[in-house]
Every structure is written in structure tokens, then in C-alpha cells.
Design a protein around this motif. Structure first.
Motif, PDB file in Angstrom:
ATOM      1  N   TYR A 175       1.179  -0.839 -90.005  1.00  0.00           N
ATOM      2  CA  TYR A 175       1.984   0.136 -89.262  1.00  0.00           C
ATOM      3  C   TYR A 175       1.657   1.531 -89.787  1.00  0.00           C
ATOM      4  CZ  TYR A 175       4.584  -4.028 -87.870  1.00  0.00           C
ATOM      5  OH  TYR A 175       4.941  -5.266 -87.371  1.00  0.00           O
TER       6      TYR A 175
ATOM      7  N   HIS B 151       3.796   6.632 -84.778  1.00  0.00           N
ATOM      8  CA  HIS B 151       3.993   5.262 -85.267  1.00  0.00           C
ATOM      9  C   HIS B 151       3.084   4.349 -84.462  1.00  0.00           C
ATOM     10  CE1 HIS B 151       7.716   6.578 -87.320  1.00  0.00           C
ATOM     11  NE2 HIS B 151       7.910   7.298 -86.230  1.00  0.00           N
TER      12      HIS B 151
ATOM     13  N   VAL C 203       1.753   5.491 -89.978  1.00  0.00           N
ATOM     14  CA  VAL C 203       2.652   6.599 -89.645  1.00  0.00           C
ATOM     15  C   VAL C 203       1.956   7.921 -89.964  1.00  0.00           C
ATOM     16  CG1 VAL C 203       4.720   5.238 -90.046  1.00  0.00           C
ATOM     17  CG2 VAL C 203       3.759   6.567 -91.923  1.00  0.00           C
TER      18      VAL C 203
END
Length: 287
Positions: free
Chosen positions: A118, A136, A120
Motif C-alpha cells: 500500500y 493511496h 502512500v
């Protein structure tokens, strides 16, 4: 898969590599992401994208995700759109302790792995070029069992039994090489999920060690009889032989006709005891 800023696709990218390399007392998971930026609309401000870090999760055959931690960028990654697509890449690094590698093996349970990354960061552009938006994005990479085992081998992780017990692989005495060969095979079978065969090779290691120690043919039965009836009079070495005998008989079901189901925890137990026993015989520090 894509990298986006407020639903605007800024790059078509995917995980191109997951690799494991050794560090001093630990390991490092390298995650490579690469692809091409999308061309910008000539009538608008080009979009830009800047990655910061990534949360990494791993999933095994049981489909339950487990967090590994936060991976950091090896170097800053910031790019913008151009009239033509351009190559983009980033490398994320996550330090892993041997205990975490062992936990990954428990999750893998002899099967494949699925990494979810993930990413960011922040980005901007488009109709409102002065605005900065959080980003994101999720990237997924499947790693086959054989590929992960190769990664463990290349990173020297297979020189440490993934139960944090040192494996006696480095320069064993020539007379113990047959024992070590059986132990190597037992660990390989454990990684591959062949738990009954793993037990068989643990048993062979103990049996071969007893032969090298010039124990009699009925050494295991004799040792257990003494343990049951004369344990107060037994020396430390005799008690050690009894412990070897217990391990030998625990691993015996794996050599039979398959009527007893052998689980991962059974193989893990036998492998840990066998590795500890051989480490003691070789006088490895910490055992």
C-alpha cells in the motif's frame, strides 16, 4: 495496476520484483515498482506524483493478511507527466528479523505467498495545480513457493533454521557429513510442505548420528528402558542418548504407511529438536 492522484491515473505501474537479501543479523525485503507515466492533457497542467513509503502485508494459502511493517524508499521517487510516456521506477526496502522470516514461513505453510503493498504519498496538477492531494495505491505480487524458496537460499536464510536455531551447515566434520546431508534434506522438505518426508529425514539424521557414535543396534529401545527404570542413576550423556531416542521414535510415524496424518507443527517440532541436537554435537555457540 496504476498510480493515481484523486482518481487521475498518473502512471501504469506494477511490482516488478520482490527480493530478499541478507543484512548483518537480519534480512531486507526489496520491492521494485516500475512502469510508465501517462501522457498529460496538453490543455491542462501535468499531474505529478511523489511516493513516501508503503505498508506491506503478506497472505498465505489461508487467505489471512498479516502486516510486515512499513517499507521505505531507497531514494526519493517523484515524477510528472510529459507529452509522451516516460519510464518510472521506485525501490522500497523493509528490514526483516529472522523471527519475521520464520513468521512468514508459518503463514506460507508450504505454499505460495501474496504480497500487498500500500503505497502512500502525495500529488497534484490538473485543473487546480496549486492543490496537493494525499495518494493511496495498492500493488499486489504473487510469489510462487519455488521462487520464495530460491530467495531464502540466495539470501542465506536457509543457513538459519527458521525457528531461530542455528543450522550446523558450515564446515561440519567429515564424519558428520551424512548426518548434515539428511538434515539439509529434511529442511528442504519442510519448506516444500512435505511434512511426513521431513520427519523421515529427521529420523535418518538421528539414526545416522547414533551409528557414528557407535551405539548398539537397539540403542533407542535400551535408552528408553533405562529412562523408565533407572533414570536416577543415568549420567548426563545417557540422558542425552535417551532424548535422541525419544526424537527418533517421535519421527518414526513419518516412515510408516501414512495412516497417521503429519502436520506442519509436527515437522517443525522434529526439525527444531534435530537441529538443536546437531548444533550441540558440533558445539555451535548459542546452543
Amino acid at each position: 495496476m496504476s498510480l493515481n492522484v484523486v482518481h487521475q491515473m498518473v502512471a501504469d505501474a506494477q511490482i516488478s520484483q520482490i527480493a530478499l537479501r541478507p543484512l548483518l543479523g537480519a534480512f531486507e525485503l526489496l520491492i521494485g515498482v516500475s512502469g510508465k507515466s501517462t501522457p498529460h492533457d496538453p490543455g491542462k497542467t501535468p499531474w505529478w506524483y511523489a511516493a513516501a513509503n508503503a505498508r506491506v502485508e503478506v497472505t498465505g494459502p489461508q487467505s489471512q493478511s498479516h502486516q510486515l511493517g512499513t517499507a521505505l524508499l531507497g531514494q526519493p521517487c517523484r515524477f510528472a507527466q510529459h507529452p509522451r510516456p516516460s519510464y518510472i521506477s521506485m525501490e522500497l526496502k523493509l528490514a526483516l528479523l529472522p523471527s519475521q522470516i520464520a513468521a512468514i514461513e508459518d503463514v506460507r505453510a508450504g505454499g505460495d505467498l501474496r504480497f500487498q503493498v500500500y503505497i502512500v504519498g502525495e500529488g497534484g496538477g490538473g485543473d487546480n495545480p496549486g492543490a496537493v492531494h494525499p495518494t493511496h495505491d495498492m500493488q499486489v505480487k504473487e510469489v510462487a513457493r519455488s521462487d520464495w524458496i530460491r530467495q531464502l537460499r540466495d539470501a542465506k536464510a536457509m543457513d538459519i533454521l527458521l525457528l531461530e536455531i542455528p543450522m550446523p551447515f558450515v564446515d561440519p566434520p567429515p564424519e558428520l557429513r551424512p548426518v548434515i546431508d539428511n538434515m539439509r534434506q529434511a529442511q528442504k522438505l519442510f519448506y516444500e510442505g512435505h511434512y511426513a518426508d521431513c520427519l523421515i529425514n529427521c529420523r535418518k539424521s538421528v539414526d545416522t548420528l547414533a551409528t557414528l557414535q557407535k551405539q548398539g543396534r537397539n540403542w533407542s529401545s535400551d535408552a528408553l528402558k533405562r529412562l523408565a527404570s533407572e533414570r536416577e542413576a543415568m549420567s548426563k550423556n545417557e540422558r542425552l542418548i535417551a532424548a535422541e531416542a525419544c526424537l527418533y521414535h517421535f519421527a518414526s510415524p513419518g516412515a510408516h504407511d501414512g495412516t497417521l496424518e503429519i502436520f506442519r507443527r509436527d515437522a517443525k517440532f522434529a526439525l527444531a529438536l534435530t537441529a538443536t541436537l546437531l548444533s550441540r554435537e558440533l558445539g555451535i555457540a548459542g546452543c
